[in-house]
Design a protein around this motif. Sequence first.
Motif, mmCIF file in Angstrom:
data_model
loop_
_atom_site.group_PDB
_atom_site.id
_atom_site.type_symbol
_atom_site.label_atom_id
_atom_site.label_comp_id
_atom_site.label_asym_id
_atom_site.label_seq_id
_atom_site.Cartn_x
_atom_site.Cartn_y
_atom_site.Cartn_z
ATOM 1 N N LEU A 130 0.844 -1.192 0.000
ATOM 2 C CA LEU A 130 0.000 0.000 0.000
ATOM 3 C C LEU A 130 0.883 1.247 0.000
ATOM 4 O O LEU A 130 1.524 1.575 0.997
ATOM 5 C CB LEU A 130 -0.925 0.021 1.217
ATOM 6 C CG LEU A 130 -1.922 1.188 1.297
ATOM 7 C CD1 LEU A 130 -2.851 1.188 0.085
ATOM 8 C CD2 LEU A 130 -2.736 1.111 2.599
ATOM 9 N N ARG A 131 0.896 1.922 -1.107
ATOM 10 C CA ARG A 131 1.756 3.093 -1.255
ATOM 11 C C ARG A 131 1.325 4.205 -0.283
ATOM 12 O O ARG A 131 0.137 4.463 -0.094
ATOM 13 C CB ARG A 131 1.673 3.608 -2.687
ATOM 14 C CG ARG A 131 2.668 4.725 -3.005
ATOM 15 C CD ARG A 131 2.601 5.101 -4.465
ATOM 16 N NE ARG A 131 3.541 6.177 -4.772
ATOM 17 C CZ ARG A 131 3.666 6.712 -5.982
ATOM 18 N NH1 ARG A 131 2.905 6.288 -6.981
ATOM 19 N NH2 ARG A 131 4.551 7.668 -6.166
ATOM 20 N N GLY A 132 2.301 4.854 0.319
ATOM 21 C CA GLY A 132 2.020 5.933 1.247
ATOM 22 C C GLY A 132 1.836 5.497 2.692
ATOM 23 O O GLY A 132 1.698 6.327 3.578
ATOM 24 N N LEU A 133 1.845 4.177 2.944
ATOM 25 C CA LEU A 133 1.726 3.648 4.300
ATOM 26 C C LEU A 133 3.113 3.251 4.803
ATOM 27 O O LEU A 133 3.852 2.544 4.115
ATOM 28 C CB LEU A 133 0.797 2.437 4.325
ATOM 29 C CG LEU A 133 0.655 1.721 5.681
ATOM 30 C CD1 LEU A 133 -0.051 2.619 6.684
ATOM 31 C CD2 LEU A 133 -0.108 0.403 5.510
ATOM 32 N N TYR A 134 3.444 3.699 5.996
ATOM 33 C CA TYR A 134 4.747 3.398 6.586
ATOM 34 C C TYR A 134 4.539 2.628 7.894
ATOM 35 O O TYR A 134 4.333 3.231 8.950
ATOM 36 C CB TYR A 134 5.528 4.685 6.844
ATOM 37 C CG TYR A 134 5.937 5.395 5.574
ATOM 38 C CD1 TYR A 134 7.200 5.212 5.026
ATOM 39 C CD2 TYR A 134 5.043 6.231 4.904
ATOM 40 C CE1 TYR A 134 7.579 5.847 3.849
ATOM 41 C CE2 TYR A 134 5.407 6.872 3.728
ATOM 42 C CZ TYR A 134 6.678 6.670 3.204
ATOM 43 O OH TYR A 134 7.036 7.291 2.040
ATOM 44 N N PRO A 135 4.562 1.295 7.849
ATOM 45 C CA PRO A 135 4.357 0.496 9.066
ATOM 46 C C PRO A 135 5.561 0.642 9.999
ATOM 47 O O PRO A 135 6.699 0.341 9.617
ATOM 48 C CB PRO A 135 4.258 -0.944 8.537
ATOM 49 C CG PRO A 135 4.077 -0.813 7.050
ATOM 50 C CD PRO A 135 4.747 0.457 6.658
ATOM 51 N N ILE A 136 5.332 1.113 11.202
ATOM 52 C CA ILE A 136 6.423 1.289 12.149
ATOM 53 C C ILE A 136 5.986 0.886 13.548
ATOM 54 O O ILE A 136 4.796 0.771 13.845
ATOM 55 C CB ILE A 136 6.931 2.755 12.180
ATOM 56 C CG1 ILE A 136 5.813 3.697 12.651
ATOM 57 C CG2 ILE A 136 7.453 3.186 10.824
ATOM 58 C CD1 ILE A 136 6.276 5.129 12.890
ATOM 59 N N GLY A 137 6.962 0.678 14.408
ATOM 60 C CA GLY A 137 6.696 0.455 15.821
ATOM 61 C C GLY A 137 6.209 -0.939 16.171
ATOM 62 O O GLY A 137 6.284 -1.873 15.371
ATOM 63 N N GLU A 138 5.686 -1.060 17.367
ATOM 64 C CA GLU A 138 5.297 -2.366 17.897
ATOM 65 C C GLU A 138 4.121 -2.991 17.156
ATOM 66 O O GLU A 138 4.139 -4.177 16.831
ATOM 67 C CB GLU A 138 4.956 -2.232 19.381
ATOM 68 C CG GLU A 138 6.155 -1.975 20.267
ATOM 69 C CD GLU A 138 5.804 -2.029 21.742
ATOM 70 O OE1 GLU A 138 5.786 -3.137 22.306
ATOM 71 O OE2 GLU A 138 5.546 -0.968 22.318
ATOM 72 N N GLY A 139 3.079 -2.210 16.922
ATOM 73 C CA GLY A 139 1.881 -2.762 16.295
ATOM 74 C C GLY A 139 2.134 -3.344 14.919
ATOM 75 O O GLY A 139 1.501 -4.318 14.514
ATOM 76 N N ALA A 140 3.087 -2.753 14.197
ATOM 77 C CA ALA A 140 3.405 -3.233 12.849
ATOM 78 C C ALA A 140 4.425 -4.363 12.865
ATOM 79 O O ALA A 140 4.714 -4.969 11.828
ATOM 80 C CB ALA A 140 3.940 -2.079 12.001
ATOM 81 N N GLY A 141 4.971 -4.650 14.044
ATOM 82 C CA GLY A 141 5.894 -5.770 14.166
ATOM 83 C C GLY A 141 7.353 -5.412 14.021
ATOM 84 O O GLY A 141 8.172 -6.271 13.700
#
Length: 223
Positions: free
Chosen positions: A167-178
Amino acid sequence: MITTEFVVLTSTNPSEICINGMSFSRRSSRWANAALVITVSSKDFKALNCDGPLAGVEFQREFERKAAMMGGGNFVVPVQTVTDFMENKLSVTSPPPSSYRLGVKTANLHELFPLHITEALQRSISMFDEELPGFISKDALLHGVDTRTSSPIQIPRSGDTYESTSLRGLYPIGEGAGYAGGIVSAAVDGMYAGFAVAKSFGLYSDDIESILGKAQIVGSTKY
């Protein structure tokens, strides 16, 4: 090991028990508690017939449901003295005081997890007692269960841009994103992502690693 003051409830479903720790800012209470964390993998998921992209979530719920049954319902938490847990027995039926306010009930926590996880917990407790004499005590209580110290899934992202691969424009970060296993590592991951976003907009031109070093991926099993 994460040290706080009070054991608190984090689950909302009466058929599942999940706990965590918290402290007031003054840290002046009589209580102290520490979470013991054991690494698990997809092999552990499969051993309990937990499959698919949400296998880790189902793995968590398996033990949360079991803990709720051991506690007898109404968010009562199952507990066991450390000495009993180390000896795989339940000799103390009237537990010492607990900071958990919704009630506790003695139970065979050494039977809550698969044997290899129980043995890993017992080894870690023994190691802590070597460094902190008195860690193993008849007055110390183990509470079950804290299953959400890190995310059981990981949202795929580019190692260079930190952007989601789907998904363009989404930056998964931190604990919730693994991609983190605690407050500090989540903050650091956010810094890496921030530099990556700035670079994508032409606001930063150097390599991120030249400032922060190479990022480490932590805490999750990939599917």
